[in-house]
Design a protein around this motif. Structure first.
Motif, PDB file in Angstrom:
ATOM      1  N   LYS A 260     122.200  30.523  67.659  1.00  0.00           N
ATOM      2  CA  LYS A 260     121.629  30.825  66.237  1.00  0.00           C
ATOM      3  C   LYS A 260     120.743  31.361  65.519  1.00  0.00           C
ATOM      4  CE  LYS A 260     119.146  26.815  67.757  1.00  0.00           C
ATOM      5  NZ  LYS A 260     119.772  26.570  68.499  1.00  0.00           N
ATOM      6  N   THR A 261     120.297  32.397  66.382  1.00  0.00           N
ATOM      7  CA  THR A 261     119.464  32.905  65.668  1.00  0.00           C
ATOM      8  C   THR A 261     120.457  34.403  65.978  1.00  0.00           C
ATOM      9  OG1 THR A 261     117.396  32.585  66.807  1.00  0.00           O
ATOM     10  CG2 THR A 261     117.769  34.913  66.128  1.00  0.00           C
ATOM     11  N   THR A 262     121.205  34.511  66.602  1.00  0.00           N
ATOM     12  CA  THR A 262     121.887  35.569  67.042  1.00  0.00           C
ATOM     13  C   THR A 262     123.006  36.000  65.463  1.00  0.00           C
ATOM     14  OG1 THR A 262     121.637  36.098  69.096  1.00  0.00           O
ATOM     15  CG2 THR A 262     123.155  36.637  68.467  1.00  0.00           C
TER      16      THR A 262
ATOM     17  N   LEU B  91     113.014  34.076  60.114  1.00  0.00           N
ATOM     18  CA  LEU B  91     113.178  34.209  61.226  1.00  0.00           C
ATOM     19  C   LEU B  91     112.449  34.375  61.903  1.00  0.00           C
ATOM     20  CD1 LEU B  91     115.319  37.392  60.818  1.00  0.00           C
ATOM     21  CD2 LEU B  91     115.982  35.523  60.958  1.00  0.00           C
ATOM     22  N   GLU B  92     112.150  33.385  63.453  1.00  0.00           N
ATOM     23  CA  GLU B  92     111.605  33.072  64.545  1.00  0.00           C
ATOM     24  C   GLU B  92     110.960  34.394  65.251  1.00  0.00           C
ATOM     25  OE1 GLU B  92     115.275  32.733  68.316  1.00  0.00           O
ATOM     26  OE2 GLU B  92     113.971  31.288  67.618  1.00  0.00           O
ATOM     27  N   SER B  93     111.488  35.446  64.740  1.00  0.00           N
ATOM     28  CA  SER B  93     110.601  36.710  65.197  1.00  0.00           C
ATOM     29  C   SER B  93     110.338  37.942  64.536  1.00  0.00           C
ATOM     30  CB  SER B  93     111.772  37.824  66.240  1.00  0.00           C
ATOM     31  OG  SER B  93     112.958  37.805  65.143  1.00  0.00           O
TER      32      SER B  93
ATOM     33  N   LEU C 209     116.728  30.039  57.147  1.00  0.00           N
ATOM     34  CA  LEU C 209     116.239  29.406  57.335  1.00  0.00           C
ATOM     35  C   LEU C 209     115.897  29.102  59.178  1.00  0.00           C
ATOM     36  CD1 LEU C 209     114.716  26.527  54.805  1.00  0.00           C
ATOM     37  CD2 LEU C 209     114.404  29.156  55.519  1.00  0.00           C
ATOM     38  N   ASP C 210     115.647  30.016  60.102  1.00  0.00           N
ATOM     39  CA  ASP C 210     115.455  29.705  61.462  1.00  0.00           C
ATOM     40  C   ASP C 210     114.628  29.208  62.118  1.00  0.00           C
ATOM     41  OD1 ASP C 210     115.930  30.021  63.729  1.00  0.00           O
ATOM     42  OD2 ASP C 210     116.047  31.973  64.281  1.00  0.00           O
ATOM     43  N   GLU C 211     114.967  28.155  62.690  1.00  0.00           N
ATOM     44  CA  GLU C 211     114.087  27.134  62.620  1.00  0.00           C
ATOM     45  C   GLU C 211     112.422  27.295  61.496  1.00  0.00           C
ATOM     46  OE1 GLU C 211     114.173  25.915  66.423  1.00  0.00           O
ATOM     47  OE2 GLU C 211     115.723  27.256  66.981  1.00  0.00           O
ATOM     48  N   PRO C 212     112.320  27.022  60.831  1.00  0.00           N
ATOM     49  CA  PRO C 212     111.575  27.183  60.104  1.00  0.00           C
ATOM     50  C   PRO C 212     110.076  25.632  60.028  1.00  0.00           C
ATOM     51  CG  PRO C 212     112.440  25.907  58.414  1.00  0.00           C
ATOM     52  CD  PRO C 212     113.385  26.504  59.611  1.00  0.00           C
TER      53      PRO C 212
HETATM   54 MG    MG Z   1     116.842  30.790  68.023  1.00  0.00          MG
END
Ligand code: MG
Ligand code: ATP
Lengths: 246, 294
Positions: free
Chosen positions: B40-42, B79-81, B151-154
Motif C-alpha cells: 500500500k505504502t509503496t 504518509l506513514e514515513s 491518506l496512508d493509514e491516517p
Molecule cells: Mg504501509
C-alpha cells in the motif's frame, strides 16, 4: 524559485542549528586570528607588519568555515535524517530546484558569516597588534584582498557542504567524512603526492584566502577550482536525487 | 481521479507492487486495503513521485505527480514515513510548506483549529505525541485545499474520537467532490467510511468494487453438499457466489426461498442468514488476509 529560497531560509531560521553553529564558527575564526597574532608575531613588529605577516594573520579568519560546511551538510542531509524530505519533494517534485534553493541559501549564509568574521577579525587583529606595539595596516590592499577571499571561501565551503549532503544523505557519515578529509586525509595525500596537493579542495581554499604557503594556486584559480568541486558534487547530488527513491 | 495502471515496483528482485491496476474516482472515498507488507505504502509513494516505478504508471487526473502544475494545491498526502524537524514548531512546519508551495496567504490558524492543535501550535514538534503529529500531517495535507487526498493509514496514533473525526472529514471531502483514497490494514478502521474498496495482497489486486455493488442485500447459506446446492441455484437462475470460507452468498433473496431451493435439491442447510454489507466485506477481507498469512 524565489519562494523556494525563502522557504529554505525559513527552514534554517525555524530550527536551532544556526544558534549554536554560527557563533562557534565566528569564535573559531577569531581564536585563529588572535592565536596567529600572538604566536606568529612573537612580539616582533616587523614580522607582524610585513605583507606575509598580515596575510598569515587574516587567513586564519577562514578557520570557522569548516563549521559552515557542516551547516551546509545539515541543510541537505538533515532532510533525510528527520524525514522531512518527503514533504519537501511533495511540494517541489522537481528535486534539482530544491538543491538550487539550498545552494543559494547556503552561499548567502556563508557570505554573511564571512562578513561578520572578517570585520570581527580586523577588530581583534587591530587591537592585538597595538598591544604588541605594532600597527595594523588597514590601508594595505593585502588586508582587503585577504578578507574578500574569506567571503568567497566561506560561501564556497557552505555550498560544498550543501552539495555533499545531497550526495551523501547520511548526515553523520557526510559530516565525519568531510571533517576527516579536511583534518587528515588531504594532508596525508599531500605528503604522499605533493604534486597533486594544490589541486585538492583544502589547498584550493588556502589559495583563496591567500595563506602564505608555497605551491598554492592563485586566488582566482583556487576560487574556480573550489567552485568546480562544489558544482561537480552538486550535479552528482542532483543525479542521485533524481534517480534514487526518497 | 486516481488511476494506477499495471504498476510494478521491485526492490532487490522482490516485487513490492506487481502489475497493480485500479481507479479511485472523484467524489468517493476509496479504501485501499491489504495486510501488512501488501504494498500500500509503496503504491502511494509511486503515485506521489517519491519512488520511481519499475514499470507501469500511477496518475492523478491524468498526470504524473511531477507534472502537476501546483502539486500541493492539487494533492494532499499523509504518509506513514513523513517526519518533522523536532526543533520546529507545528505552526512553522506549516509555514515552511506554505512558503515553498508559494501560497501567499495560507489559512494556517483555521487549519490548526480544525485539527485541534491551536494550543500546541507554538510548541516544538519534538514534544508532540504520535496523534498530534498525525494531526499536523493532516493539516499539512490540507494546506493547499487539494482536490485529491491520499491518506496512508491516517488513523495511526489517533484516539477513538480522532478516528471518527477523520472518518467524518473523509466523508465531507468526498461529498465536496474530492477524490479520497485511504489505506489501512484494518478493515474496521475504514469500513464505515468508504464507498469503494480496493483490496491487495502481495502487491497484487484481489478485489476492486463499489460497496453498493458488493453488498446489495444478500443471503448466505452453508450446506452439507455445496456442489449440489450450487447446481440448484444455477438451475433456479439465482445470482450467487461461493465465498472463500465455503459459504454461498446469494443476491437479494429472502431466506425462506433459499431454504426451499435447498430442500428441493435434497441438501441439508447447516446455516442460513442474511449478511449485511459489513459482514460480507469482512468475510471477504478476512479470506484475503488469512490466505496472505499462509
Ligand atoms: Mg504501509
Ligand atoms: N525501500 C524499500 N526497500 C526494500 N523493500 C521495501 C522498501 N519499501 C517497501 N519494501 C517492501 O515492499 C513490500 C511492501 O511494503 P509496503 O510498505 O508498501 O507495505 P504496506 O502495505 O504499506 O504495509 P503496512 O500495512 O505494514 O504499512 C514489503 O515486503 C516491504 O518489505
Amino acid at each position: 524559485m524565489i519562494h523556494l529560497v525563502a522557504a529554505e531560509g525559513l527552514k534554517l531560521r525555524t530550527t536551532r542549528l544556526l544558534l549554536g553553529m554560527i557563533p562557534a564558527a565566528v569564535a573559531i575564526s577569531l581564536a585563529g586570528v588572535a592565536g596567529t597574532v600572538l604566536v606568529h608575531g612573537g612580539g616582533d613588529r616587523a614580522v607582524l607588519e610585513s605583507a606575509k605577516g598580515v596575510r598569515q594573520v587574516l587567513s586564519a579568519t577562514g578557520a570557522g568555515a569548516i563549521l559552515v560546511l557542516v551547516v551546509g551538510i545539515i541543510i541537505s542531509a538533515g532532510e533525510y535524517r528527520y524525514g522531512t524530505a518527503d514533504d519537501t519533494f511533495l511540494t517541489t517534485p522537481r528535486r534539482h530546484q530544491v538543491l538550487a534553493a539550498k545552494l543559494a541559501v547556503g552561499s548567502g549564509l556563508g557570505l554573511a558569516v564571512g562578513v561578520v568574521t572578517s570585520l570581527a577579525s580586523i577588530g581583534i587583529a587591530a587591537v592585538l597588534y597595538s598591544t604588541e606595539g605594532a600597527t595594523f595596516p588597514l590601508d594595505d590592499a593585502e588586508v582587503w584582498l585577504t578578507l574578500a577571499g574569506t567571503l568567497v571561501y566561506t560561501a564556497l565551503f557552505a555550498m560544498l557542504g550543501v552539495a555533499l549532503g545531497s550526495l551523501v544523505r547520511n548526515q553523520v557519515l557526510a559530516v565525519t567524512g568531510a571533517l576527516a578529509w579536511f583534518a587528515v586525509v588531504e594532508h596525508a595525500l599531500v605528503n604522499l603526492a605533493p604534486d597533486i596537493g594544490r589541486w585538492l579542495p583544502a589547498a584550493a581554499g588556502q589559495a583563496i584566502i591567500r595563506t602564505p604557503l608555497d605551491g598554492l594556486l592563485s586566488p582566482l584559480a583556487g576560487t574556480a577550482l573550489l567552485a568546480t568541486y562544489a558544482v561537480a558534487i552538486a550535479l552528482s547530488g542532483i543525479r542521485v536525487a533524481a534517480t534514487r527513491d526518497a | 481521479m486516481i488511476e494506477v495502471r499495471a504498476l510494478t515496483k521491485t526492490y532487490g528482485g522482490q516485487r513490492a507492487v506487481n502489475e497493480l491496476s485500479f481507479t479511485a474516482p472523484a467524489g468517493k472515498v476509496t479504501g485501499f486495503l491489504g495486510p501488512n507488507g501488501a504494498g500500500k505504502t509503496t503504491t502511494f509513494r509511486c503515485l506521489l513521485g517519491l519512488v520511481a516505478p519499475t514499470s507501469g504508471a500511477a496518475l492523478i487526473d491524468g498526470c504524473a505527480y511531477r507534472d502537476l502544475a501546483s502539486p500541493r494545491h492539487h494533492v494532499g498526502a499523509v504518509l506513514e514515513s513523513t517526519g518533522f524537524h523536532p526543533a520546529r514548531t507545528g505552526r512553522n512546519h506549516l509555514r515552511v510548506i506554505a512558503r515553498a508551495a508559494g501560497f501567499d496567504a495560507p489559512r494556517i490558524d483555521p487549519l490548526l483549529e480544525l485539527v485541534g492543535l491551536q494550543s500546541a501550535s507554538d510548541r516544538r514538534v519534538g514534544g508532540y505525541s504520535l496523534g498530534m503529529r498525525q494531526r499536523l500531517a493532516i493539516a499539512a495535507a490540507m494546506l493547499g485545499d487539494p482536490e485529491v487526498l491520499v491518506l496512508d493509514e491516517p488513523a495511526n496514533g489517533l484516539d477513538p474520537e480522532g478516528v471518527s473525526w477523520i472518518r467524518r472529514l473523509m466523508r465531507i471531502w468526498a461529498d465536496e467532490g474530492r477524490t479520497v483514497v485511504v489505506s489501512s490494514h484494518l478493515l474496521a478502521e475504514v469500513a464505515q467510511a468508504v464507498d469503494r474498496v480496493v483490496i491487495i495482497r502481495d502487491g497484487t489486486l484481489v478485489t476492486e468494487a463499489d460497496i453498493a455493488d458488493l453488498t446489495a442485500d444478500r443471503v448466505t447459506v452453508r450446506v452439507d453438499r455445496t456442489d449440489a446446492m450450487l447446481d440448484a441455484l444455477q438451475a433456479a437462475g439465482a445470482d450467487h457466489e461461493l465465498l472463500a470460507d465455503g459459504a454461498i452468498s446469494i443476491a437479494a433473496r429472502d431466506t425462506a426461498e433459499i431454504g426451499g431451493i435447498a430442500a428441493r435439491a435434497g441438501v441439508t442447510v447447516t446455516e442460513l442468514s442474511r449478511r449485511g454489507t459489513a459482514e460480507t466485506l469482512e468475510a471477504m477481507y478476512l479470506a484475503v488476509t488469512e490466505a496472505g498469512g499462509q
